[in-house]
Structure formats: C-alpha cells, structure tokens
Design a protein around this motif. Structure first.
Motif, mmCIF file in Angstrom:
data_model
loop_
_atom_site.group_PDB
_atom_site.id
_atom_site.type_symbol
_atom_site.label_atom_id
_atom_site.label_comp_id
_atom_site.label_asym_id
_atom_site.label_seq_id
_atom_site.Cartn_x
_atom_site.Cartn_y
_atom_site.Cartn_z
ATOM 1 N N GLU A 44 77.493 110.697 22.032
ATOM 2 C CA GLU A 44 77.613 110.867 20.515
ATOM 3 C C GLU A 44 78.590 111.976 20.261
ATOM 4 O O GLU A 44 79.497 111.914 19.431
ATOM 5 C CB GLU A 44 76.268 111.140 19.727
ATOM 6 N N MET A 45 78.401 113.151 20.941
ATOM 7 C CA MET A 45 79.282 114.273 21.032
ATOM 8 C C MET A 45 80.583 114.068 21.571
ATOM 9 O O MET A 45 81.598 114.463 20.924
ATOM 10 C CB MET A 45 78.711 115.301 22.042
ATOM 11 N N ILE A 46 80.814 113.057 22.426
ATOM 12 C CA ILE A 46 81.875 112.814 22.960
ATOM 13 C C ILE A 46 82.844 111.839 21.886
ATOM 14 O O ILE A 46 83.895 111.897 21.906
ATOM 15 C CB ILE A 46 82.011 111.882 24.181
ATOM 16 N N ALA A 47 82.160 110.984 21.321
ATOM 17 C CA ALA A 47 82.664 110.097 20.320
ATOM 18 C C ALA A 47 83.174 110.942 19.215
ATOM 19 O O ALA A 47 84.274 110.387 18.796
ATOM 20 C CB ALA A 47 81.668 108.939 19.886
ATOM 21 N N ARG A 48 82.453 111.951 18.778
ATOM 22 C CA ARG A 48 82.743 112.805 17.533
ATOM 23 C C ARG A 48 83.978 113.334 17.733
ATOM 24 O O ARG A 48 84.861 113.479 17.258
ATOM 25 C CB ARG A 48 81.908 113.682 17.214
ATOM 26 N N ALA A 49 84.190 114.019 18.942
ATOM 27 C CA ALA A 49 85.174 114.557 19.364
ATOM 28 C C ALA A 49 86.427 113.840 19.666
ATOM 29 O O ALA A 49 87.574 114.317 19.001
ATOM 30 C CB ALA A 49 84.838 115.420 20.738
ATOM 31 N N ARG A 50 86.285 112.855 19.997
ATOM 32 C CA ARG A 50 87.348 111.809 20.343
ATOM 33 C C ARG A 50 88.014 111.421 18.986
ATOM 34 O O ARG A 50 89.120 111.344 18.858
ATOM 35 C CB ARG A 50 87.020 110.612 21.141
ATOM 36 N N ILE A 81 92.177 109.972 18.756
ATOM 37 C CA ILE A 81 92.417 109.055 19.654
ATOM 38 C C ILE A 81 91.458 107.787 19.902
ATOM 39 O O ILE A 81 90.193 107.877 19.355
ATOM 40 C CB ILE A 81 92.754 109.816 21.076
ATOM 41 N N THR A 82 91.990 106.741 20.593
ATOM 42 C CA THR A 82 91.154 105.607 20.789
ATOM 43 C C THR A 82 90.267 105.635 21.984
ATOM 44 O O THR A 82 90.559 106.470 22.790
ATOM 45 C CB THR A 82 91.829 104.399 20.876
ATOM 46 N N GLN A 83 89.510 104.863 22.173
ATOM 47 C CA GLN A 83 88.459 104.730 23.384
ATOM 48 C C GLN A 83 89.437 104.521 24.547
ATOM 49 O O GLN A 83 89.428 105.013 25.781
ATOM 50 C CB GLN A 83 87.533 104.139 23.659
ATOM 51 N N ARG A 84 90.459 103.698 24.339
ATOM 52 C CA ARG A 84 91.440 103.252 25.251
ATOM 53 C C ARG A 84 92.375 104.578 25.509
ATOM 54 O O ARG A 84 92.720 104.926 26.925
ATOM 55 C CB ARG A 84 92.428 102.314 24.964
ATOM 56 N N ASP A 85 92.686 105.284 24.662
ATOM 57 C CA ASP A 85 93.543 106.429 25.221
ATOM 58 C C ASP A 85 92.892 107.487 25.700
ATOM 59 O O ASP A 85 93.210 108.009 26.794
ATOM 60 C CB ASP A 85 93.778 107.134 23.684
ATOM 61 N N LEU A 86 91.502 107.541 25.305
ATOM 62 C CA LEU A 86 90.585 108.395 26.409
ATOM 63 C C LEU A 86 90.519 108.078 27.717
ATOM 64 O O LEU A 86 90.676 108.676 28.569
ATOM 65 C CB LEU A 86 89.170 108.697 25.736
ATOM 66 N N SER A 106 90.358 106.344 33.754
ATOM 67 C CA SER A 106 89.385 105.355 34.036
ATOM 68 C C SER A 106 89.562 104.143 33.124
ATOM 69 O O SER A 106 90.388 103.896 32.284
ATOM 70 C CB SER A 106 88.195 106.226 33.223
ATOM 71 N N GLY A 107 88.484 103.185 33.044
ATOM 72 C CA GLY A 107 88.500 102.060 32.358
ATOM 73 C C GLY A 107 88.017 102.259 31.032
ATOM 74 O O GLY A 107 87.162 103.193 30.737
ATOM 75 N N GLU A 108 88.482 101.684 30.071
ATOM 76 C CA GLU A 108 87.846 101.676 28.740
ATOM 77 C C GLU A 108 86.391 101.195 28.641
ATOM 78 O O GLU A 108 85.761 101.950 28.005
ATOM 79 C CB GLU A 108 88.690 100.577 27.880
ATOM 80 N N ARG A 109 85.823 100.280 29.471
ATOM 81 C CA ARG A 109 84.464 100.132 29.457
ATOM 82 C C ARG A 109 83.419 101.323 29.804
ATOM 83 O O ARG A 109 82.430 101.467 29.314
ATOM 84 C CB ARG A 109 84.179 99.093 30.589
ATOM 85 N N PHE A 110 84.141 102.268 30.832
ATOM 86 C CA PHE A 110 83.541 103.533 31.042
ATOM 87 C C PHE A 110 83.188 104.162 29.493
ATOM 88 O O PHE A 110 82.148 104.871 29.404
ATOM 89 C CB PHE A 110 84.229 104.234 31.968
ATOM 90 N N ILE A 111 84.346 104.450 28.998
ATOM 91 C CA ILE A 111 84.258 105.105 27.776
ATOM 92 C C ILE A 111 83.347 104.540 26.567
ATOM 93 O O ILE A 111 82.483 105.340 25.991
ATOM 94 C CB ILE A 111 85.717 105.431 27.144
ATOM 95 N N VAL A 112 83.267 103.217 26.628
ATOM 96 C CA VAL A 112 82.452 102.485 25.581
ATOM 97 C C VAL A 112 80.866 102.670 26.147
ATOM 98 O O VAL A 112 80.123 103.079 25.315
ATOM 99 C CB VAL A 112 82.650 101.014 25.743
#
Length: 74
Positions: free
Chosen positions: A11-17, A22-27, A33-39
């Motif tokens: 949740e902390m990562i998501a709030r900061a992102r 920036i999108t999950q894909r951007d991160l 890394s893959g977008e699935r990892f961020i999800v």
C-alpha cells in the motif's frame, strides 16, 4: 512508520507511485521488472522478491532506514 506486513508495504508503494503520477507499468520499467510483479507487490503478495521490492520502494522515493540504528530503541 513501521511496516507491519507485506500488505502495508504494498500500500505504501502504491500511494507513493500514484503521488508521482506514474503507472504500474512505468514503475516496472524503471526497476527492470514485469508489471505483474508491481501488481502483486502492491496487492501485498508476501512472496514478492525482496530485492525487487526494495528497488520499487527506492524508485518511488521511499527510504527504508536501518531500524537497528534507531535511537529510540529500548
């Protein structure tokens, strides 16, 4: 802030992102890394790889201090 579990960290990562706009894909691209990892990371999946999780935190500006160096420890 103490992080109690993988969900709170995600949740902390998501709030900061989101604050950075920036999108999950951007991160994912920023940390190679893959977008699935961020999800999964933002969902609090406890099996997320620590190295990648720390890279994601750094990429969104979250600094994790060594709690062993805190002066307020008993």
């Amino acid at each position: 802030m103490m992080i109690g579990d993988a969900r709170e960290f995600g949740e902390m990562i998501a709030r900061a992102r989101k604050a950075l706009g920036i999108t999950q894909r951007d991160l994912a691209l920023a940390i190679n890394s893959g977008e699935r990892f961020i999800v999964d990371l933002e969902a609090g999946k406890p099996t997320a790889q620590l190295g990648k999780a720390l890279a994601a935190a750094k990429a969104v500006g979250i600094r994790l201090d060594d709690v062993g160096n805190r002066r307020d420890r008993p």
